[in-house]
Scaffold this motif. Structure first.
Motif, PDB file in Angstrom:
ATOM      1  N   ILE A   1       0.851  -1.195   0.000  1.00  0.00           N
ATOM      2  CA  ILE A   1       0.000   0.000   0.000  1.00  0.00           C
ATOM      3  C   ILE A   1       0.886   1.245   0.000  1.00  0.00           C
ATOM      4  CG2 ILE A   1      -1.965   1.138   1.068  1.00  0.00           C
ATOM      5  CD1 ILE A   1      -2.457  -1.404   2.665  1.00  0.00           C
ATOM      6  N   ALA A   2       1.938   1.204   0.813  1.00  0.00           N
ATOM      7  CA  ALA A   2       2.807   2.375   0.950  1.00  0.00           C
ATOM      8  C   ALA A   2       3.430   2.778  -0.384  1.00  0.00           C
ATOM      9  CB  ALA A   2       3.904   2.093   1.976  1.00  0.00           C
TER      10      ALA A   2
ATOM     11  N   SER B   1      -6.225   4.956   0.285  1.00  0.00           N
ATOM     12  CA  SER B   1      -6.756   3.945   1.201  1.00  0.00           C
ATOM     13  C   SER B   1      -8.080   3.391   0.676  1.00  0.00           C
ATOM     14  CB  SER B   1      -6.920   4.538   2.598  1.00  0.00           C
ATOM     15  OG  SER B   1      -7.633   5.742   2.530  1.00  0.00           O
ATOM     16  N   GLU B   2      -8.824   4.219  -0.054  1.00  0.00           N
ATOM     17  CA  GLU B   2     -10.091   3.740  -0.604  1.00  0.00           C
ATOM     18  C   GLU B   2      -9.873   2.940  -1.887  1.00  0.00           C
ATOM     19  OE1 GLU B   2     -10.053   6.366   1.502  1.00  0.00           O
ATOM     20  OE2 GLU B   2     -11.147   4.850   2.632  1.00  0.00           O
ATOM     21  N   VAL B   3      -8.789   3.223  -2.580  1.00  0.00           N
ATOM     22  CA  VAL B   3      -8.429   2.377  -3.716  1.00  0.00           C
ATOM     23  C   VAL B   3      -8.121   0.977  -3.187  1.00  0.00           C
ATOM     24  CG1 VAL B   3      -6.757   2.018  -5.562  1.00  0.00           C
ATOM     25  CG2 VAL B   3      -7.602   4.304  -5.083  1.00  0.00           C
TER      26      VAL B   3
ATOM     27  N   ALA C   1      -4.256  -4.965  -5.349  1.00  0.00           N
ATOM     28  CA  ALA C   1      -3.716  -6.283  -5.009  1.00  0.00           C
ATOM     29  C   ALA C   1      -3.569  -6.410  -3.495  1.00  0.00           C
ATOM     30  CB  ALA C   1      -2.358  -6.481  -5.685  1.00  0.00           C
ATOM     31  N   ALA C   2      -3.084  -5.325  -2.864  1.00  0.00           N
ATOM     32  CA  ALA C   2      -2.932  -5.351  -1.410  1.00  0.00           C
ATOM     33  C   ALA C   2      -4.280  -5.576  -0.744  1.00  0.00           C
ATOM     34  CB  ALA C   2      -2.301  -4.045  -0.925  1.00  0.00           C
TER      35      ALA C   2
ATOM     36  N   LEU D   1      -7.642   2.420   8.388  1.00  0.00           N
ATOM     37  CA  LEU D   1      -6.512   2.152   9.274  1.00  0.00           C
ATOM     38  C   LEU D   1      -5.275   1.629   8.531  1.00  0.00           C
ATOM     39  CD1 LEU D   1      -6.483   3.009  12.075  1.00  0.00           C
ATOM     40  CD2 LEU D   1      -7.154   0.741  12.833  1.00  0.00           C
ATOM     41  N   PRO D   2      -5.427   0.592   7.674  1.00  0.00           N
ATOM     42  CA  PRO D   2      -4.238   0.160   6.925  1.00  0.00           C
ATOM     43  C   PRO D   2      -3.687   1.292   6.068  1.00  0.00           C
ATOM     44  CG  PRO D   2      -5.964  -1.465   6.735  1.00  0.00           C
ATOM     45  CD  PRO D   2      -6.581  -0.278   7.417  1.00  0.00           C
ATOM     46  N   GLY D   3      -4.583   2.127   5.516  1.00  0.00           N
ATOM     47  CA  GLY D   3      -4.130   3.246   4.685  1.00  0.00           C
ATOM     48  C   GLY D   3      -3.267   4.198   5.482  1.00  0.00           C
TER      49      GLY D   3
END
Lengths: 236, 428
Positions: free
Chosen positions: B119-120, B138-140, B319-320, B338-340
């Protein structure tokens, strides 16, 4: 018909008029120099030709085609390459990558590789350190890289913006030797310089730009001794 | 020759540059003869003695206090452990508990870290070319997770190789997420490119982020009628992987999907590295990231390169999303938040704009988070209630999120350029 014809070009930055009614032409095979003091509008003129700034008025024709409204990449495609002021090499990429990107719009890979080898012959110091990051080169080497990179697009017209900027006198001499060599090979060059004497020695014709307007033009050999050129720099 | 000279000589001839030079040339090259310099005009030499500029070092007490608090939180678990170790009746238990979970903490941390890293990359690549934090990323990612869910659901009753199902889910969500990211750039960022205030596109990004969250929720609400979506993963993928004995003896257990996750992540990282550093397109993207105007002078269409960057970043985010959903089981429309944010933290930790930095930051953050989520609560459980360290009992698994964001703040205070980032001094 001239290779490059600029007619009544005016460029504004906001409310400031950087170039006013400039008319200039460069013929095939000629080295033409555009000299003037700081802020006279030299760089702006070149940027307008490369279409990275938008002219307010006037037209630019190259090789018979109107390029006033072309996209910057289209201008490179039809044969105008610029080595920008301050060299602007891609500091975080290798010399080889810089040269390869200079040929970004060309497709034929073997030909590009052959041209890169040619550049290394022309500038042996670049060849010695082709994997080195461009940002770690000295100023003179960066300037050579900027010129080589511009040549990689196989231009019909080469725009050189202050190639002597910030370089030691010895290196400046090398750079002007390169320009002279390109001239004998038949390259058409529009050279912008602050170092008026050197620029006039290296060129066929000279234009003097003062505060955005052309004030003098003529054969470089006769203009070297013209006292009015000096006045243009120091202010009348 | 005196001992001192000898040491000096040895230091010079065995120093790293000298050894490296010998390796290159066989032996050191002979010194060049001095070049004859023709006489030039006399140059002005500065007669002023160089005076060091004295600068008073400002001590920011507030940030030090903050740092101390953070340290307590990060090192707290160790103190926690120390408290237990100091108690002889519990000492061996604590050591064996920590050592027992550590291998699994590391593997699970790496898995989480790979998700963060991928993601990063989307954040860091977009930042590289546009100097914009794409908060909609993050929404992608969430879209990728939801599309992955839809794909697995559609393929649930189709008899098909489970690996093929995963490949299909990955491909479709990568394509959709990539195109979505390109559309976001086209609609929400490009019209604002000329904006004088850098905040304008940033606000637009936040707006897009909210819009997409609720669009996703609406879509799933209508289609599935439920908020939380549980990934219907083929059983073959959830089965534990048979590991060699010495690995399982370490206390490491991996399922097939976890192994796949690590493998897929590695393949994507290698592919991205190749794409960015060795293809003409990647070199052009890097050129645009360094200097757009110069790139334009070389005939590179910067808008096209920006589009490609968003496409690649979006595909990685998608993919993530699938990998995340597969690993953690449940996703929803707000799964990206949160992951974003943590992946953004990872990008900052590694040095925003730096691709290796994003990967390193992601892995480090994943391990920190996994550690904070496991070890403190385990150790806290061992503490007697009367112990002076007993408040540390309260550090439970929930503190793992705090850990990530404390890392962000510490990095911003002490090394804003990140672990692998360049300090951003702008040349004029």
């Amino acid at each position: 018909m001239a290779l490059l014809e600029i007619n009544n070009l005016s460029v504004n930055y906001g409310a400031i008029q950087a170039v006013r009614n400039l008319t200039l032409e460069v013929n095939q095979g000629e080295v033409v120099t555009l000299i003037g003091a700081n802020g006279a509008g030299k760089t702006t003129t070149l940027r307008a030709v490369s279409r990275v700034v938008r002219p307010r008025e006037g037209s630019i024709r190259f090789d018979g085609k109107d390029i006033t409204k072309m996209a910057p990449d289209a201008v490179v495609r039809i044969g105008i390459a610029q080595s920008p002021e301050g060299r602007q090499v891609l500091a975080r990429q290798s010399i080889e990558d810089n040269l390869e990107l200079g040929a970004y719009l060309r497709g034929n890979r073997p030909e590009i590789l052959a041209d890169i080898r040619k550049m290394y012959e022309m500038f042996p110091r670049l060849g010695e350190r082709k994997a080195q990051l461009a940002g770690t080169l000295s100023g003179g080497e960066q300037q050579m890289l900027a010129i080589a990179r511009a040549l990689m697009s196989r231009p019909k017209l080469l725009l050189l913006d202050e190639p002597s900027l910030g370089l030691a006198p010895l290196i400046v001499r090398d750079i002007f030797q390169i320009i002279a060599n390109l001239h004998t090979e038949g390259m058409t060059i529009l050279l912008v310089e602050q170092n008026a004497r050197l620029a006039m020695q290296a060129s066929d014709r000279t234009y003097v730009l003062e505060a955005g307007q052309l004030t003098l033009e003529g054969n470089s050999r006769t203009m070297v001794d013209d006292p009015r050129v000096m006045t243009a720099y120091l202010g009348g | 020759m005196g001992l001192l000279e000898w040491v000096k000589q040895a230091l010079v001839s065995y120093s790293v540059p000298a050894v490296a030079a010998r390796r290159c040339y066989g032996k050191l090259p002979p010194p060049r003869p001095p070049r004859a310099v023709p006489a030039l005009e006399p140059t002005l030499t500065s007669t002023l003695p160089a005076k060091p500029i004295k600068r008073k070092k400002k001590v920011n007490i507030g940030s030090w206090i903050f740092f101390a608090v953070v340290l307590v939180f990060l090192i707290g678990p160790f103190i926690n452990g120390l408290g237990v170790v100091l108690d002889p009746s519990k000492g061996t238990t604590a050591t064996s508990v920590v050592l027992g979970v550590l291998p699994n903490v590391l593997t699970q941390g790496l898995i989480l870290g790979f998700v963060f890293a991928i993601i990063a990359l989307g954040y860091t690549m977009v930042y590289g070319v546009l100097k914009l934090i794409n908060f909609a990323h993050s929404e992608v990612f969430a879209t990728g997770a939801v599309v992955g869910y839809e794909m697995f659901t559609i393929l649930q009753n189709v008899s098909m190789n489970p690996y093929l199902k995963l490949t299909l889910a990955l491909l479709v969500s990568m394509i959709i997420a990539g195109i979505l990211n390109v559309m976001i750039e086209r609609i929400a960022y490009r019209p604002l490119q000329g904006a004088k205030n850098k905040l304008v596109p940033l606000i637009s990004a936040i707006g897009v982020s909210f819009l997409l969250q609720d669009l996703l929720r609406l879509f799933e609400g209508i289609k599935r009628g439920q908020f939380n979506l549980t990934y219907p993963i083929p059983v073959e993928l959830t089965a534990p992987l048979a590991l060699p004995e010495w690995v399982s003896n370490l206390g490491i257990s991996l399922s097939v999907k976890e192994t796949l996750l690590i493998g897929i992540a590695l393949v994507m990282l290698v592919a991205l590295n190749y794409l960015v550093n060795f293809t003409k397109m990647g070199k052009a993207i890097r050129a645009v990231a360094q200097d757009r105007q110069t790139a334009a002078l070389m005939g590179i269409d910067s808008n096209q390169m920006i589009m490609l960057t968003f496409l690649i970043g979006g595909a990685l985010g998608g993919a993530a999303g699938v990998l995340y959903g597969m690993q953690y089981g449940t996703v929803n429309a707000y799964v990206g938040i949160l992951p974003g944010l943590k992946a953004f933290t990872a990008a900052v930790l590694g040095g925003i704009g730096s691709i290796p930095g994003a990967v390193l930051g992601g892995l480090v953050l994943g391990i920190i988070e996994q550690y904070l989520g496991t070890v403190p609560s385990l150790l806290g459980g061992l503490l007697p209630t009367t112990d002076i360290f007993s408040p540390l009992k309260l550090i439970g698994a929930e503190y793992k999120d705090i850990g990530a964001f404390m890392v962000l703040i510490v990095i911003l205070i002490f090394k804003p350029s990140g672990l692998l980032g360049r300090s951003t001094t702008e040349k004029v």
